[in-house]
Scaffold this motif. Structure first.
Motif, PDB file in Angstrom:
ATOM      1  N   SER A 116      13.075  68.891 -15.028  1.00  0.00           N
ATOM      2  CA  SER A 116      13.000  69.429 -13.677  1.00  0.00           C
ATOM      3  C   SER A 116      12.145  70.680 -13.740  1.00  0.00           C
ATOM      4  O   SER A 116      12.227  71.440 -14.704  1.00  0.00           O
ATOM      5  N   MET A 117      11.314  70.902 -12.731  1.00  0.00           N
ATOM      6  CA  MET A 117      10.496  72.125 -12.737  1.00  0.00           C
ATOM      7  C   MET A 117       9.909  72.377 -11.357  1.00  0.00           C
ATOM      8  O   MET A 117       9.921  71.486 -10.500  1.00  0.00           O
ATOM      9  N   PRO A 118       9.382  73.593 -11.136  1.00  0.00           N
ATOM     10  CA  PRO A 118       8.674  73.847  -9.887  1.00  0.00           C
ATOM     11  C   PRO A 118       7.366  73.066  -9.865  1.00  0.00           C
ATOM     12  O   PRO A 118       6.759  72.794 -10.908  1.00  0.00           O
ATOM     13  N   LEU A 119       6.931  72.738  -8.643  1.00  0.00           N
ATOM     14  CA  LEU A 119       5.686  71.995  -8.465  1.00  0.00           C
ATOM     15  C   LEU A 119       4.706  72.747  -7.567  1.00  0.00           C
ATOM     16  O   LEU A 119       3.494  72.538  -7.642  1.00  0.00           O
ATOM     17  N   ASP A 120       5.238  73.629  -6.719  1.00  0.00           N
ATOM     18  CA  ASP A 120       4.355  74.377  -5.817  1.00  0.00           C
ATOM     19  C   ASP A 120       5.102  75.603  -5.308  1.00  0.00           C
ATOM     20  O   ASP A 120       6.330  75.643  -5.311  1.00  0.00           O
ATOM     21  N   PHE A 121       4.314  76.601  -4.850  1.00  0.00           N
ATOM     22  CA  PHE A 121       4.885  77.870  -4.382  1.00  0.00           C
ATOM     23  C   PHE A 121       5.224  77.853  -2.885  1.00  0.00           C
ATOM     24  O   PHE A 121       6.283  78.313  -2.481  1.00  0.00           O
ATOM     25  N   ALA A 122       4.259  77.377  -2.043  1.00  0.00           N
ATOM     26  CA  ALA A 122       4.425  77.524  -0.596  1.00  0.00           C
ATOM     27  C   ALA A 122       3.852  76.312   0.131  1.00  0.00           C
ATOM     28  O   ALA A 122       2.641  76.143   0.129  1.00  0.00           O
ATOM     29  N   PRO A 123       4.699  75.499   0.778  1.00  0.00           N
ATOM     30  CA  PRO A 123       6.146  75.636   0.695  1.00  0.00           C
ATOM     31  C   PRO A 123       6.619  75.292  -0.720  1.00  0.00           C
ATOM     32  O   PRO A 123       5.994  74.482  -1.398  1.00  0.00           O
ATOM     33  N   PRO A 124       7.716  75.888  -1.147  1.00  0.00           N
ATOM     34  CA  PRO A 124       8.180  75.624  -2.511  1.00  0.00           C
ATOM     35  C   PRO A 124       8.620  74.176  -2.683  1.00  0.00           C
ATOM     36  O   PRO A 124       9.348  73.646  -1.850  1.00  0.00           O
ATOM     37  N   LYS A 125       8.131  73.575  -3.743  1.00  0.00           N
ATOM     38  CA  LYS A 125       8.519  72.199  -4.066  1.00  0.00           C
ATOM     39  C   LYS A 125       9.023  72.148  -5.497  1.00  0.00           C
ATOM     40  O   LYS A 125       8.528  72.858  -6.373  1.00  0.00           O
ATOM     41  N   MET A 126       9.992  71.281  -5.723  1.00  0.00           N
ATOM     42  CA  MET A 126      10.554  71.064  -7.052  1.00  0.00           C
ATOM     43  C   MET A 126      10.442  69.594  -7.401  1.00  0.00           C
ATOM     44  O   MET A 126      10.378  68.738  -6.514  1.00  0.00           O
ATOM     45  N   LEU A 127      10.459  69.333  -8.688  1.00  0.00           N
ATOM     46  CA  LEU A 127      10.280  67.979  -9.198  1.00  0.00           C
ATOM     47  C   LEU A 127      11.428  67.700 -10.161  1.00  0.00           C
ATOM     48  O   LEU A 127      11.806  68.583 -10.938  1.00  0.00           O
ATOM     49  N   VAL A 128      11.967  66.504 -10.102  1.00  0.00           N
ATOM     50  CA  VAL A 128      13.056  66.150 -11.029  1.00  0.00           C
ATOM     51  C   VAL A 128      12.966  64.659 -11.330  1.00  0.00           C
ATOM     52  O   VAL A 128      12.564  63.864 -10.468  1.00  0.00           O
ATOM     53  N   ILE A 129      13.294  64.301 -12.548  1.00  0.00           N
ATOM     54  CA  ILE A 129      13.258  62.907 -12.979  1.00  0.00           C
ATOM     55  C   ILE A 129      14.682  62.339 -12.899  1.00  0.00           C
ATOM     56  O   ILE A 129      15.614  62.887 -13.494  1.00  0.00           O
ATOM     57  N   ILE A 130      14.815  61.240 -12.167  1.00  0.00           N
ATOM     58  CA  ILE A 130      16.130  60.624 -11.912  1.00  0.00           C
ATOM     59  C   ILE A 130      16.040  59.134 -12.249  1.00  0.00           C
ATOM     60  O   ILE A 130      15.398  58.370 -11.526  1.00  0.00           O
ATOM     61  N   ASP A 131      16.721  58.724 -13.289  1.00  0.00           N
ATOM     62  CA  ASP A 131      16.648  57.341 -13.750  1.00  0.00           C
ATOM     63  C   ASP A 131      17.165  56.352 -12.695  1.00  0.00           C
ATOM     64  O   ASP A 131      18.091  56.655 -11.934  1.00  0.00           O
ATOM     65  N   LYS A 132      16.534  55.165 -12.709  1.00  0.00           N
ATOM     66  CA  LYS A 132      16.882  54.140 -11.723  1.00  0.00           C
ATOM     67  C   LYS A 132      18.326  53.665 -11.827  1.00  0.00           C
ATOM     68  O   LYS A 132      18.890  53.151 -10.878  1.00  0.00           O
ATOM     69  N   ASP A 140      10.094  57.519 -11.948  1.00  0.00           N
ATOM     70  CA  ASP A 140      11.436  58.029 -11.631  1.00  0.00           C
ATOM     71  C   ASP A 140      11.381  59.485 -11.165  1.00  0.00           C
ATOM     72  O   ASP A 140      12.328  60.254 -11.355  1.00  0.00           O
ATOM     73  N   MET A 141      10.250  59.840 -10.543  1.00  0.00           N
ATOM     74  CA  MET A 141       9.999  61.232 -10.195  1.00  0.00           C
ATOM     75  C   MET A 141      10.296  61.485  -8.723  1.00  0.00           C
ATOM     76  O   MET A 141       9.759  60.801  -7.856  1.00  0.00           O
ATOM     77  N   PHE A 142      11.141  62.479  -8.473  1.00  0.00           N
ATOM     78  CA  PHE A 142      11.462  62.872  -7.102  1.00  0.00           C
ATOM     79  C   PHE A 142      10.938  64.273  -6.847  1.00  0.00           C
ATOM     80  O   PHE A 142      11.161  65.189  -7.642  1.00  0.00           O
ATOM     81  N   ILE A 143      10.242  64.413  -5.730  1.00  0.00           N
ATOM     82  CA  ILE A 143       9.697  65.698  -5.320  1.00  0.00           C
ATOM     83  C   ILE A 143      10.476  66.153  -4.104  1.00  0.00           C
ATOM     84  O   ILE A 143      10.667  65.384  -3.152  1.00  0.00           O
ATOM     85  N   GLY A 144      10.959  67.383  -4.148  1.00  0.00           N
ATOM     86  CA  GLY A 144      11.724  67.911  -3.019  1.00  0.00           C
ATOM     87  C   GLY A 144      11.161  69.231  -2.544  1.00  0.00           C
ATOM     88  O   GLY A 144      10.747  70.061  -3.358  1.00  0.00           O
ATOM     89  N   GLU A 145      11.155  69.410  -1.233  1.00  0.00           N
ATOM     90  CA  GLU A 145      10.811  70.724  -0.689  1.00  0.00           C
ATOM     91  C   GLU A 145      12.086  71.552  -0.622  1.00  0.00           C
ATOM     92  O   GLU A 145      13.132  71.079  -0.157  1.00  0.00           O
ATOM     93  N   VAL A 146      12.004  72.773  -1.101  1.00  0.00           N
ATOM     94  CA  VAL A 146      13.170  73.654  -1.096  1.00  0.00           C
ATOM     95  C   VAL A 146      13.377  74.172   0.323  1.00  0.00           C
ATOM     96  O   VAL A 146      12.478  74.788   0.904  1.00  0.00           O
ATOM     97  N   ILE A 181      10.447  64.673  -0.462  1.00  0.00           N
ATOM     98  CA  ILE A 181       9.137  64.304   0.085  1.00  0.00           C
ATOM     99  C   ILE A 181       8.874  62.891  -0.424  1.00  0.00           C
ATOM    100  O   ILE A 181       8.687  62.693  -1.633  1.00  0.00           O
ATOM    101  N   PRO A 182       8.902  61.890   0.474  1.00  0.00           N
ATOM    102  CA  PRO A 182       8.847  60.500  -0.012  1.00  0.00           C
ATOM    103  C   PRO A 182       7.551  60.232  -0.779  1.00  0.00           C
ATOM    104  O   PRO A 182       6.460  60.506  -0.289  1.00  0.00           O
ATOM    105  N   GLU A 183       7.709  59.724  -1.977  1.00  0.00           N
ATOM    106  CA  GLU A 183       6.594  59.397  -2.868  1.00  0.00           C
ATOM    107  C   GLU A 183       6.944  58.084  -3.569  1.00  0.00           C
ATOM    108  O   GLU A 183       7.329  58.080  -4.752  1.00  0.00           O
ATOM    109  N   PRO A 184       6.788  56.957  -2.853  1.00  0.00           N
ATOM    110  CA  PRO A 184       7.255  55.670  -3.403  1.00  0.00           C
ATOM    111  C   PRO A 184       6.662  55.364  -4.791  1.00  0.00           C
ATOM    112  O   PRO A 184       7.382  54.888  -5.674  1.00  0.00           O
ATOM    113  N   HIS A 185       5.377  55.627  -4.975  1.00  0.00           N
ATOM    114  CA  HIS A 185       4.748  55.328  -6.274  1.00  0.00           C
ATOM    115  C   HIS A 185       5.381  56.164  -7.387  1.00  0.00           C
ATOM    116  O   HIS A 185       5.741  55.648  -8.455  1.00  0.00           O
ATOM    117  N   ASN A 186       5.535  57.465  -7.160  1.00  0.00           N
ATOM    118  CA  ASN A 186       6.123  58.330  -8.186  1.00  0.00           C
ATOM    119  C   ASN A 186       7.582  57.986  -8.450  1.00  0.00           C
ATOM    120  O   ASN A 186       8.044  58.027  -9.591  1.00  0.00           O
TER     121      ASN A 186
END
Lengths: 191, 191
Positions: A42-58, A139-145, A129-134
């Motif tokens: 899990s880690m930050p992906l962007d500053f503004a708007p802040p986005k985070m990334l996390v790997i979640i197994d199927k 197994d990558m989920f991107i979320g806006e904080v 943030i829906p990212e069907p390919h990722n």
């Protein structure tokens, strides 16, 4: 909730809660079910708007709840919760409510339906943030904080300020049951 | 190269080099040019084959070299290199060779053209898995690890084994000039 009521963290500074790469607990809820799992990736992906990334197994219940709700919370556990973090990462919510089996307690978030895990050092409420390919390929989920909070004993005015209590440090998982605690802070001056 | 010749790390264990979320130096090379930058946003993405993920801003020379070569190296700097890491993260290779301006030295990689940064604790040689959407939208580069190495003073038999020298710890950037050192290792038993 503990005696140390969470304080709100400015969204512009929320990346700092994960910038040092701690292991997180991912909490989720949908349709009357809820779950908590551990994630080292899990880690930050962007500053503004802040986005985070996390790997979640199927295979996980968390995945099902996040996909259904479009929300999750990244909770930064303290060393005091390392045993429960390992337990949350080593069992499945499909085999029973992991809040019961791990002993982790929770309290309501402010902007999402997923709960906040008690006793953590910081919390990041995220909307997917829906990212069907990722999601499908990596197994990558991107979320806006959408809201961030911290325990004022360890994070104040946009800065981590750990005290001398070793159990109040964030933790960094490696493998097996091995973790590192977040260590000494130090400053480097630009030349 | 230092006196401590890197040892090869089994690809299956290479994720452990980044699992605790250290800040990395990203090295790159193409067409006779080379560069090094700092990245706090980097993590493992998969075990087998091992994949790593790193965020590389569009404005950087590193981005240009990685897109042209399809290769990069993630180097895990020690605290001894914190000043140089901050410098590598605060200047642009477009303004001059950052190996010169930061004082960082390098030696050849085994499977890619990008160099390995001397004095680091670990090195992950990566080949880019082309992901145009992720590169363009999120500045996200995904690399398959094709070779991994570590300083045997701190990583042996698939495990980090830090010694008592504080300068030999990996580092975790927050903001400004503030870092955390990787702290105490501890073991948790599964209940």
């Amino acid at each position: 909730m503990s005696d140390h009521a969470p304080i709100e963290v400015d969204l512009a500074k929320s990346y700092r809660l994960l910038n040092h790469g701690p292991t997180v607990l991912v909490s989720s809820a949908h349709g009357g079910r809820q779950n908590v799992m551990a994630a080292a990736w899990s880690m930050p992906l962007d500053f503004a708007p802040p986005k985070m990334l996390v790997i979640i197994d199927k295979s996980t219940l968390t995945r099902e709840l996040i996909e259904a709700s479009g929300e999750f919370v990244l909770n930064v556990p303290s060393r005091a919760l390392a045993q429960a973090t390992l337990a949350a990462g080593s069992s499945s919510g499909r085999d029973g409510d992991k809040f019961s089996t791990t002993g982790l307690k929770h309290f309501p978030a402010t902007k999402v339906g997923a709960p906040l895990v008690e006793g953590c050092l910081a919390w990041l409420e995220c909307k997917v943030i829906p990212e069907p390919h990722n999601q499908q390929t990596f197994d990558m989920f991107i979320g806006e904080v959408v809201a961030a909070h911290a325990d004022p004993r360890v994070f104040q005015d946009g800065h981590w300020q750990f005290d001398d209590e070793p159990l109040n440090r964030s933790i960094h998982y490696i493998a097996g049951g091995t973790f590192f605690a977040t260590g000494e802070a130090f400053e480097v001056q630009k030349k």
